[in-house]
Motif scaffolding. Sequence first.
Motif, mmCIF file in Angstrom:
data_model
loop_
_atom_site.group_PDB
_atom_site.id
_atom_site.type_symbol
_atom_site.label_atom_id
_atom_site.label_comp_id
_atom_site.label_asym_id
_atom_site.label_seq_id
_atom_site.Cartn_x
_atom_site.Cartn_y
_atom_site.Cartn_z
ATOM 1 N N LYS A 1 -9.170 -6.602 -13.126
ATOM 2 C CA LYS A 1 -10.143 -6.853 -12.239
ATOM 3 C C LYS A 1 -9.789 -8.059 -11.231
ATOM 4 O O LYS A 1 -9.137 -9.176 -11.665
ATOM 5 C CB LYS A 1 -11.370 -7.511 -13.075
ATOM 6 C CG LYS A 1 -12.492 -7.920 -12.410
ATOM 7 C CD LYS A 1 -13.701 -7.838 -13.686
ATOM 8 C CE LYS A 1 -14.851 -8.706 -13.041
ATOM 9 N NZ LYS A 1 -15.697 -8.863 -14.128
ATOM 10 N N VAL B 1 -15.747 -7.508 -5.777
ATOM 11 C CA VAL B 1 -15.077 -7.648 -7.115
ATOM 12 C C VAL B 1 -14.530 -6.134 -7.716
ATOM 13 O O VAL B 1 -15.601 -5.164 -7.606
ATOM 14 C CB VAL B 1 -15.906 -8.087 -8.249
ATOM 15 C CG1 VAL B 1 -15.130 -8.437 -9.640
ATOM 16 C CG2 VAL B 1 -16.345 -9.678 -7.692
ATOM 17 N N ILE B 2 -13.327 -5.882 -7.866
ATOM 18 C CA ILE B 2 -12.887 -4.626 -8.031
ATOM 19 C C ILE B 2 -12.295 -4.263 -9.157
ATOM 20 O O ILE B 2 -11.439 -5.181 -9.927
ATOM 21 C CB ILE B 2 -11.893 -4.028 -6.840
ATOM 22 C CG1 ILE B 2 -12.498 -4.429 -5.525
ATOM 23 C CG2 ILE B 2 -11.457 -2.536 -6.968
ATOM 24 C CD1 ILE B 2 -11.606 -4.128 -4.407
ATOM 25 N N GLU B 3 -12.378 -3.335 -10.034
ATOM 26 C CA GLU B 3 -11.919 -3.052 -11.171
ATOM 27 C C GLU B 3 -11.015 -1.811 -11.180
ATOM 28 O O GLU B 3 -11.398 -0.919 -10.243
ATOM 29 C CB GLU B 3 -13.099 -2.843 -12.531
ATOM 30 C CG GLU B 3 -13.005 -3.849 -13.621
ATOM 31 C CD GLU B 3 -14.167 -3.440 -14.425
ATOM 32 O OE1 GLU B 3 -14.779 -4.405 -14.690
ATOM 33 O OE2 GLU B 3 -14.453 -2.209 -14.484
ATOM 34 N N SER B 4 -9.682 -1.966 -11.869
ATOM 35 C CA SER B 4 -8.875 -0.697 -11.677
ATOM 36 C C SER B 4 -8.078 -0.497 -12.970
ATOM 37 O O SER B 4 -7.915 -1.334 -13.730
ATOM 38 C CB SER B 4 -7.911 -0.914 -10.538
ATOM 39 O OG SER B 4 -6.862 -0.067 -10.603
ATOM 40 N N ARG C 1 -11.315 -9.658 -3.882
ATOM 41 C CA ARG C 1 -10.691 -9.343 -2.691
ATOM 42 C C ARG C 1 -11.920 -9.696 -1.583
ATOM 43 O O ARG C 1 -12.766 -8.986 -1.277
ATOM 44 C CB ARG C 1 -10.353 -7.755 -2.465
ATOM 45 C CG ARG C 1 -10.078 -7.314 -1.322
ATOM 46 C CD ARG C 1 -9.880 -5.745 -1.274
ATOM 47 N NE ARG C 1 -10.006 -5.189 0.024
ATOM 48 C CZ ARG C 1 -9.422 -5.138 1.066
ATOM 49 N NH1 ARG C 1 -8.292 -6.053 0.987
ATOM 50 N NH2 ARG C 1 -9.695 -4.788 2.198
ATOM 51 N N ALA D 1 2.382 1.630 -3.441
ATOM 52 C CA ALA D 1 1.363 2.298 -4.343
ATOM 53 C C ALA D 1 1.310 3.720 -4.099
ATOM 54 O O ALA D 1 1.179 4.568 -4.974
ATOM 55 C CB ALA D 1 -0.079 1.643 -4.179
ATOM 56 N N ALA E 1 0.931 -1.080 -0.027
ATOM 57 C CA ALA E 1 -0.062 -0.144 -0.144
ATOM 58 C C ALA E 1 0.732 1.288 0.097
ATOM 59 O O ALA E 1 0.475 2.314 -0.686
ATOM 60 C CB ALA E 1 -0.890 -0.069 1.345
ATOM 61 N N LEU F 1 -0.009 5.126 -7.491
ATOM 62 C CA LEU F 1 -1.002 4.181 -8.039
ATOM 63 C C LEU F 1 -2.185 3.548 -7.211
ATOM 64 O O LEU F 1 -2.014 3.547 -5.928
ATOM 65 C CB LEU F 1 -0.048 2.753 -8.494
ATOM 66 C CG LEU F 1 1.289 3.100 -9.231
ATOM 67 C CD1 LEU F 1 2.200 1.612 -9.588
ATOM 68 C CD2 LEU F 1 0.991 3.677 -10.608
ATOM 69 N N PRO F 2 -3.097 2.997 -8.048
ATOM 70 C CA PRO F 2 -4.276 2.533 -7.041
ATOM 71 C C PRO F 2 -3.505 1.067 -6.404
ATOM 72 O O PRO F 2 -2.669 0.539 -7.112
ATOM 73 C CB PRO F 2 -4.982 2.123 -8.350
ATOM 74 C CG PRO F 2 -4.734 2.119 -9.546
ATOM 75 C CD PRO F 2 -3.393 3.169 -9.270
ATOM 76 N N GLN F 3 -4.291 0.640 -5.378
ATOM 77 C CA GLN F 3 -3.630 -0.749 -4.702
ATOM 78 C C GLN F 3 -4.833 -1.579 -4.658
ATOM 79 O O GLN F 3 -6.039 -1.137 -4.550
ATOM 80 C CB GLN F 3 -3.127 -0.418 -3.494
ATOM 81 C CG GLN F 3 -4.265 -0.164 -2.323
ATOM 82 C CD GLN F 3 -3.938 0.433 -1.103
ATOM 83 O OE1 GLN F 3 -3.132 1.546 -0.771
ATOM 84 N NE2 GLN F 3 -4.526 -0.118 0.061
ATOM 85 N N LEU F 4 -4.616 -2.889 -4.881
ATOM 86 C CA LEU F 4 -5.825 -3.863 -4.866
ATOM 87 C C LEU F 4 -4.961 -5.030 -3.801
ATOM 88 O O LEU F 4 -4.069 -5.768 -4.131
ATOM 89 C CB LEU F 4 -5.955 -4.565 -6.234
ATOM 90 C CG LEU F 4 -6.513 -3.327 -7.265
ATOM 91 C CD1 LEU F 4 -5.931 -3.634 -8.544
ATOM 92 C CD2 LEU F 4 -7.902 -3.107 -7.145
ATOM 93 N N THR F 5 -5.447 -4.847 -2.656
ATOM 94 C CA THR F 5 -4.569 -5.768 -1.548
ATOM 95 C C THR F 5 -5.530 -7.119 -1.311
ATOM 96 O O THR F 5 -6.639 -7.071 -1.283
ATOM 97 C CB THR F 5 -4.549 -5.052 -0.288
ATOM 98 O OG1 THR F 5 -5.841 -4.882 0.163
ATOM 99 C CG2 THR F 5 -3.951 -3.727 -0.793
#
Lengths: 325, 256
Positions: free
Chosen positions: B155, B166-169, B158, B133, B130, B138-142
């Motif tokens: 996609k 469900v996360i898109e970035s 998490r 990022a 994090a 940058l975005p973080q997807l943890t």
Amino acid sequence: MAKGVWIVAEQRDGAFRKISFELASTARKLADELGEEVGAVLLGSGVEGIAGELGKYGVDKVFVADDAALEPYTTDAHAAAVAKIVKENDPSILLFGASAQGKDLSARVAGKLATGLATDCTEVKIDGGKLVAVRPMYAGKCYGEVVFSAFPQMASLRPNVFPAVENAKAGAVTKFDAGLDASQLKTKVVEVQKDASGKIDLTEAMVIVSGGRGMGGAEGYACLEELANVLGATVGASRAAVDSGWRPQADQVGQTGKVVSPNLYVACGISGAIQHLAGMSSSKFIVAVNKDEEAPIFAKADYGIVDDLFKVIPELAKECKKLVG
Amino acid sequence: MNIVACVKQVPDTEAQIKVKPDGSGIDESGIKWVMNPYDEYGVEEALKLKEKLGGDVTIVCAGPARAMETIRTALAMGADKGIHIDDPALEGADAYATATALAAAIKGIPYDVIFCGQRAIDDDSGQVGAILAELLGLPQLTVVTKEETDGKTVKVVRPVEGAAFVIESSLPAVVTAQKGLNEPRYASLPGIMKAKKKPVDVKNLAALGVSVESKSKVAKMVPPPARPPGKIIAGDDPAVKAAELAKLLREEAKVI
Ligand SMILES: Cc1cc2nc3c(=O)[nH]c(=O)nc-3n(C[C@H](O)[C@H](O)[C@H](O)COP(=O)(O)OP(=O)(O)OC[C@H]3O[C@@H](n4cnc5c(N)ncnc54)[C@H](O)[C@@H]3O)c2cc1C
Ligand SMILES: Cc1cc2nc3c(=O)[nH]c(=O)nc-3n(C[C@H](O)[C@H](O)[C@H](O)COP(=O)(O)OP(=O)(O)OC[C@H]3O[C@@H](n4cnc5c(N)ncnc54)[C@H](O)[C@@H]3O)c2cc1C
């Protein structure tokens, strides 16, 4: 001078999660020692109405940002909002829950504020006016006392470890503008898949009944489910059981699974490998049922039964039912 | 795709951890060092992505000389090259300082996606991804158990308590790996042979043009609190023992 003990409260679907009250009570204790106030940050959409509840657990002031862009939770939006209000008010201590959301958020906020964060703490105290955060390291094989050289001093607290104590304070609500710029939000939640079973997550469960390779197969868990029903418990598993496909990944307790601290952890047919102990040794009471009296789990257990679990567990369920009603 | 995977060298999960008598750290003698298990998932995901979309995988690791072995393990799994940040100033570094060093190394190379482990199993802090990022903007997807990308967007799934997001970035982004994401491959013998010839840049902080400052430190380490010895419920009849246990849980422990 940085002043005040703050928490970042956590709500889902407009209701506080229990960790929020644990945070508030802990902050109250620290603030009383310092002679300072407790502030809380509450983020979401349509949440202003619940803000006052935090007063019951010792919060003096609640800072609420009510914005559609804060629901559902995204790191981008929440971290920006928390960093903004914290910079404006300069608290000396900032506490989060070590929940899925709190861990994600706190680390990003630590980055934004260029400060230190002690994760998943099991004790916090004041020494010489400053925060000392105690946390398990090396999977609980030792504990580290963390001190800070920047403000705010940040820590996330392990759920279920700190008591939530009612202690009414004003809980005065102030609204603030999260100041979100839609073009800066790079992530989007496209779906929230809710677990329909309604069972309490392992990390939040007060009682856990866990089974390992000794369960012999997926069907073996029927007796654990029955005991769990009686006790209002959540069923967990060892990695051996998960890797065998008997239980889903979400059920795994241990170093590469979940770290749990229930009041009661019942380990059935689990040998007590060091990686499993890593996930559950901070449980308040541990019970082991294993047919091998040499199993290392007995060294951690408060109560142990050396016997076939398939004979013990159904009887235990029956007896508990009599007692619990 | 330019793919980066950050790996940390940590004590083997079986290691007995002994705190030094003065509480200044752990006694490292006799410890077997391995790649952080969560980083294995990150490296595997990086390799799978390369197999699908092409490109190359760079391993970035901060640690003392011994950490080179972990970089070689990742190269043997199939990564292409490595950056080894080795600087005595990183000893006792916190997550912020470590992420600062990693960010400086990564800024110098092209990247579309950066994988980290969701946490390192020694310090157990789970923050480096994090902060990295944040430092790179940058975005973080943890703590991700599923990841899909076409090279432009990503996609992920998490899991959180009682639900999964469900996360898109957009890319580039930092993705931190959780168990369940994939099954990490083992290094093959030819892989191990090839890894010896793959390039690893060893850099200190001066070479990266950065200095680091820890924001927190472990003032003291202590052994875990001792648990009082337990009670084995004796007897031959499982039903009698179960009844005794239920009674103890109710009356003595007061947990049911
Ligand atoms: C990097 C790494 C990470 C790991 N992470 C984790 C983790 O997060 N969580 C985890 O749990 N493990 C983890 N492990 C695996 C760990 O080392 C053990 O292999 C695992 O915990 C063993 O699971 P178990 O106790 O269910 O099985 P076993 O060790 O096989 O034990 C089964 C037990 O069941 C008992 N038994 C059998 N039948 C009965 C019966 N009828 N009645 C009563 N008792 C019975 C046996 O006596 C035995 O003690 C990890 C390992 C590694 C290398
Ligand atoms: C007593 C002590 C001695 C130390 N000695 C050294 C030393 O000699 N040299 C040194 O470089 N650091 C050293 N460190 C720093 C330390 O090992 C960590 O790098 C730092 O504390 C952050 O790691 P974490 O466990 O908090 O990472 P987490 O936030 O839990 O890690 C998450 C992920 O970030 C990535 N990551 C974390 N750390 C690194 C890393 N170092 N390199 C690459 N990726 C990483 C991995 O993908 C990891 O899965 C020391 C720390 C302590 C407490």
